[in-house]
Design an enzyme around this catalytic site. Structure first.
Site, PDB file in Angstrom:
ATOM      1  N   GLN A  31      96.128 -50.243  80.562  1.00 39.71           N
ATOM      2  CA  GLN A  31      95.372 -48.982  80.512  1.00 39.71           C
ATOM      3  C   GLN A  31      95.895 -48.028  81.590  1.00 39.71           C
ATOM      4  O   GLN A  31      96.576 -48.446  82.526  1.00 39.71           O
ATOM      5  CB  GLN A  31      93.882 -49.258  80.754  1.00 39.71           C
ATOM      6  CG  GLN A  31      93.593 -50.060  82.004  1.00 39.71           C
ATOM      7  CD  GLN A  31      92.385 -50.992  81.867  1.00 39.71           C
ATOM      8  OE1 GLN A  31      91.497 -50.806  81.026  1.00 39.71           O
ATOM      9  NE2 GLN A  31      92.346 -52.014  82.715  1.00 39.71           N
ATOM     10  N   HIS A  62      75.497 -51.705  89.268  1.00 40.62           N
ATOM     11  CA  HIS A  62      75.759 -53.051  89.805  1.00 40.62           C
ATOM     12  C   HIS A  62      74.459 -53.774  90.157  1.00 40.62           C
ATOM     13  O   HIS A  62      74.327 -54.975  89.929  1.00 40.62           O
ATOM     14  CB  HIS A  62      76.718 -52.964  90.987  1.00 40.62           C
ATOM     15  CG  HIS A  62      78.090 -52.522  90.575  1.00 40.62           C
ATOM     16  ND1 HIS A  62      78.709 -51.389  91.071  1.00 40.62           N
ATOM     17  CD2 HIS A  62      78.938 -53.024  89.646  1.00 40.62           C
ATOM     18  CE1 HIS A  62      79.876 -51.231  90.484  1.00 40.62           C
ATOM     19  NE2 HIS A  62      80.058 -52.200  89.616  1.00 40.62           N
ATOM     20  N   ASP A  86      86.359 -53.617  89.818  1.00 41.42           N
ATOM     21  CA  ASP A  86      86.074 -52.753  90.968  1.00 41.42           C
ATOM     22  C   ASP A  86      85.359 -53.526  92.075  1.00 41.42           C
ATOM     23  O   ASP A  86      85.263 -53.069  93.204  1.00 41.42           O
ATOM     24  CB  ASP A  86      85.207 -51.558  90.515  1.00 41.42           C
ATOM     25  CG  ASP A  86      83.956 -52.043  89.779  1.00 41.42           C
ATOM     26  OD1 ASP A  86      83.922 -51.923  88.544  1.00 41.42           O
ATOM     27  OD2 ASP A  86      83.041 -52.577  90.435  1.00 41.42           O
ATOM     28  N   GLU A 106      89.197 -60.831  85.719  1.00 42.84           N
ATOM     29  CA  GLU A 106      89.574 -59.428  85.412  1.00 42.84           C
ATOM     30  C   GLU A 106      90.981 -59.449  84.828  1.00 42.84           C
ATOM     31  O   GLU A 106      91.892 -60.045  85.412  1.00 42.84           O
ATOM     32  CB  GLU A 106      89.522 -58.610  86.699  1.00 42.84           C
ATOM     33  CG  GLU A 106      90.275 -57.300  86.685  1.00 42.84           C
ATOM     34  CD  GLU A 106      89.780 -56.319  85.623  1.00 42.84           C
ATOM     35  OE1 GLU A 106      88.585 -55.970  85.647  1.00 42.84           O
ATOM     36  OE2 GLU A 106      90.602 -55.925  84.779  1.00 42.84           O
ATOM     37  N   ASP A 139      92.593 -62.787  80.810  1.00 39.91           N
ATOM     38  CA  ASP A 139      91.719 -62.311  79.739  1.00 39.91           C
ATOM     39  C   ASP A 139      90.446 -63.160  79.738  1.00 39.91           C
ATOM     40  O   ASP A 139      90.508 -64.393  79.677  1.00 39.91           O
ATOM     41  CB  ASP A 139      92.462 -62.467  78.402  1.00 39.91           C
ATOM     42  CG  ASP A 139      91.656 -61.923  77.224  1.00 39.91           C
ATOM     43  OD1 ASP A 139      92.256 -61.650  76.184  1.00 39.91           O
ATOM     44  OD2 ASP A 139      90.418 -61.770  77.366  1.00 39.91           O
ATOM     45  N   GLY A 140      89.312 -62.490  79.780  1.00 40.49           N
ATOM     46  CA  GLY A 140      88.039 -63.208  79.829  1.00 40.49           C
ATOM     47  C   GLY A 140      87.831 -64.131  78.639  1.00 40.49           C
ATOM     48  O   GLY A 140      87.245 -65.213  78.763  1.00 40.49           O
ATOM     49  N   ASP A 157      81.044 -57.420  82.576  1.00 45.28           N
ATOM     50  CA  ASP A 157      81.146 -56.105  83.218  1.00 45.28           C
ATOM     51  C   ASP A 157      82.412 -55.433  82.700  1.00 45.28           C
ATOM     52  O   ASP A 157      83.375 -55.186  83.442  1.00 45.28           O
ATOM     53  CB  ASP A 157      81.217 -56.327  84.733  1.00 45.28           C
ATOM     54  CG  ASP A 157      81.257 -55.019  85.511  1.00 45.28           C
ATOM     55  OD1 ASP A 157      81.424 -55.101  86.752  1.00 45.28           O
ATOM     56  OD2 ASP A 157      81.136 -53.944  84.880  1.00 45.28           O
ATOM     57  N   SER A 158      82.416 -55.173  81.397  1.00 43.29           N
ATOM     58  CA  SER A 158      83.658 -54.753  80.740  1.00 43.29           C
ATOM     59  C   SER A 158      83.673 -53.252  80.488  1.00 43.29           C
ATOM     60  O   SER A 158      82.660 -52.570  80.628  1.00 43.29           O
ATOM     61  CB  SER A 158      83.780 -55.468  79.383  1.00 43.29           C
ATOM     62  OG  SER A 158      82.826 -54.922  78.489  1.00 43.29           O
ATOM     63  N   THR A 159      84.834 -52.796  80.079  1.00 40.96           N
ATOM     64  CA  THR A 159      84.951 -51.415  79.611  1.00 40.96           C
ATOM     65  C   THR A 159      84.281 -51.334  78.239  1.00 40.96           C
ATOM     66  O   THR A 159      83.790 -52.334  77.719  1.00 40.96           O
ATOM     67  CB  THR A 159      86.450 -51.067  79.477  1.00 40.96           C
ATOM     68  OG1 THR A 159      87.171 -52.244  79.067  1.00 40.96           O
ATOM     69  CG2 THR A 159      87.022 -50.580  80.797  1.00 40.96           C
TER      70      THR A 159
HETATM   71  N1  SAM Z   1      80.998 -50.392  85.020  1.00 38.00           N
HETATM   72  C1  SAM Z   1      82.061 -50.128  84.049  1.00 38.00           C
HETATM   73  C2  SAM Z   1      81.473 -49.816  82.678  1.00 38.00           C
HETATM   74  O1  SAM Z   1      80.288 -50.102  82.470  1.00 38.00           O
HETATM   75  O2  SAM Z   1      82.238 -49.297  81.849  1.00 38.00           O
HETATM   76  C3  SAM Z   1      83.012 -51.300  83.974  1.00 38.00           C
HETATM   77  C4  SAM Z   1      83.877 -51.343  85.181  1.00 38.00           C
HETATM   78  S1  SAM Z   1      85.102 -52.564  85.283  1.00 38.00           S
HETATM   79  C5  SAM Z   1      86.339 -51.617  86.031  1.00 38.00           C
HETATM   80  C6  SAM Z   1      85.667 -52.846  83.609  1.00 38.00           C
HETATM   81  C7  SAM Z   1      86.817 -53.819  83.624  1.00 38.00           C
HETATM   82  O3  SAM Z   1      86.847 -54.629  82.435  1.00 38.00           O
HETATM   83  C8  SAM Z   1      88.216 -53.147  83.673  1.00 38.00           C
HETATM   84  O4  SAM Z   1      88.789 -53.340  84.956  1.00 38.00           O
HETATM   85  C9  SAM Z   1      89.012 -53.836  82.565  1.00 38.00           C
HETATM   86  O5  SAM Z   1      90.359 -54.105  82.941  1.00 38.00           O
HETATM   87  C10 SAM Z   1      88.196 -55.106  82.371  1.00 38.00           C
HETATM   88  N2  SAM Z   1      88.432 -55.780  81.083  1.00 38.00           N
HETATM   89  C11 SAM Z   1      88.498 -55.215  79.849  1.00 38.00           C
HETATM   90  N3  SAM Z   1      88.736 -56.164  78.909  1.00 38.00           N
HETATM   91  C12 SAM Z   1      88.819 -57.357  79.573  1.00 38.00           C
HETATM   92  C13 SAM Z   1      89.046 -58.708  79.153  1.00 38.00           C
HETATM   93  N4  SAM Z   1      89.256 -59.019  77.858  1.00 38.00           N
HETATM   94  N5  SAM Z   1      89.041 -59.690  80.105  1.00 38.00           N
HETATM   95  C14 SAM Z   1      88.830 -59.379  81.416  1.00 38.00           C
HETATM   96  N6  SAM Z   1      88.628 -58.113  81.885  1.00 38.00           N
HETATM   97  C15 SAM Z   1      88.620 -57.116  80.960  1.00 38.00           C
END
Ligand code: SAM
Length: 281
Positions: A31, A62, A86, A106, A139-140, A157-159
């Site tokens: 990304q 959080h 983060d 992450e 990857d989660g 806590d994903s995107t």
């Molecule tokens: N608070 C934010 C929201 O509600 O959108 C989320 C913040 S956090 C930075 C989101 C994180 O999820 C990103 O750093 C992203 O790289 C991670 N992420 C997305 N898909 C993922 C996966 N399959 N496994 C692990 N992490 C993942």
């Protein structure tokens, strides 16, 4: 400085903030990552142009992702965060004395590195020094496949459901989470906005109910997220977020929380009618 950053929440509506400088801008294999300084919300992280966290309002997200589950589960020793690069969720988790190990999985190491470098108020516990924190860049989905029956609480806590996170909103993922949780485990996932994401929520809560015996939505006010009305999905194998809420333990907690409190814990599960009706079985 007359530079403005705008995130569009729909074709015709968005949020716009005046920005004083760009602290980092770069692309990982997953990304685009930008960290900017805003005049009113402090530093802000964007992923693929979408607001992830700001220094000014991250405490809401959080607090509310972490504390309801950790004050409902009677002994949250092993806690996993999927995403959360983060560091804000891990920071809140390790404040609970019952937690023995907080694991962060992450997918994007650039998010962790830049958070540690530029967002120390959030990433303080993921700088590699905290004795109760374990960090995995993976990857989660793959991680929980290899770690079944291992966690008391899993926080997603994903995107938003795009890019690497699209799989984190599907039934197969929830089945894997169910398997990665111990017999009395709890999962919480951010579940988007009742105001803007009704279809996503309808599917997400249907998928969760197909896997977990107990599913409930709760809400919080997050000004920089679409509409400000945000939600979280509480999915549990045994404990009810209100009936089994450890209110005394929450009231006696030895740390200050700027948004969460023992009254709000229960109040957050009271929903506006339109939100409740949208996810009704
Ligand atoms: N608070 C934010 C929201 O509600 O959108 C989320 C913040 S956090 C930075 C989101 C994180 O999820 C990103 O750093 C992203 O790289 C991670 N992420 C997305 N898909 C993922 C996966 N399959 N496994 C692990 N992490 C993942």
């Amino acid at each position: 400085m007359n530079m403005w950053y705008t995130e569009k929440h729909s074709e015709n509506v968005g949020i716009t903030m005046r920005v004083s400088e760009t602290l980092f801008s770069g692309k990982s294999e997953f990304q685009q990552l930008d960290i900017v300084n805003t005049l009113e919300y402090g530093k802000m992280m964007l992923l693929d142009g979408l607001v992830m966290v700001t220094e000014r309002d991250e405490f809401v997200y959080h607090d509310m992702l972490v504390h309801p589950a950790l004050f409902t589960h009677p002994s949250p020793r092993q806690v996993l965060v999927i995403g959360g690069g983060d560091g804000g969720s891990i920071r809140e988790i390790v404040r609970h004395p019952e937690v023995e190990l907080a694991t962060l999985c992450e997918i994007d190491g650039l998010v962790v590195d830049k958070s540690v470098e530029l967002l120390p108020s959030m990433a303080s516990a993921i700088d590699g020094q905290h004795p109760k924190v374990k960090l995995h860049i993976a990857d989660g989905l793959a991680y929980i496949r290899e770690h079944q029956n291992a966690f008391d609480v899993i926080l997603v806590d994903s995107t938003d459901p795009i890019g690497p996170a699209v799989g984190l909103f599907e039934k197969d993922f929830y089945r894997l989470v169910h398997g990665a949780l111990k017999a009395d485990g709890i999962m919480v996932a951010q579940s988007e906005s009742p105001f803007y994401h009704a279809e996503i929520q309808k599917n997400m809560y249907r998928n969760l109910r197909a896997v977990f015996p107990l599913v409930a939505m709760y809400q919080a006010f997050i000004p920089t997220y679409p509409s400000g009305l945000w939600s979280f999905a509480f999915a549990s194998k045994r404990y009810h977020p209100l009936r089994d809420f450890q209110r005394d333990r929450a009231a006696r907690r030895n740390f200050h929380t700027k948004y969460y409190n023992e009254d709000l814990h229960s109040g957050a599960f009271m929903l506006p009618t339109f939100a409740k009706e949208n996810i009704a079985e």
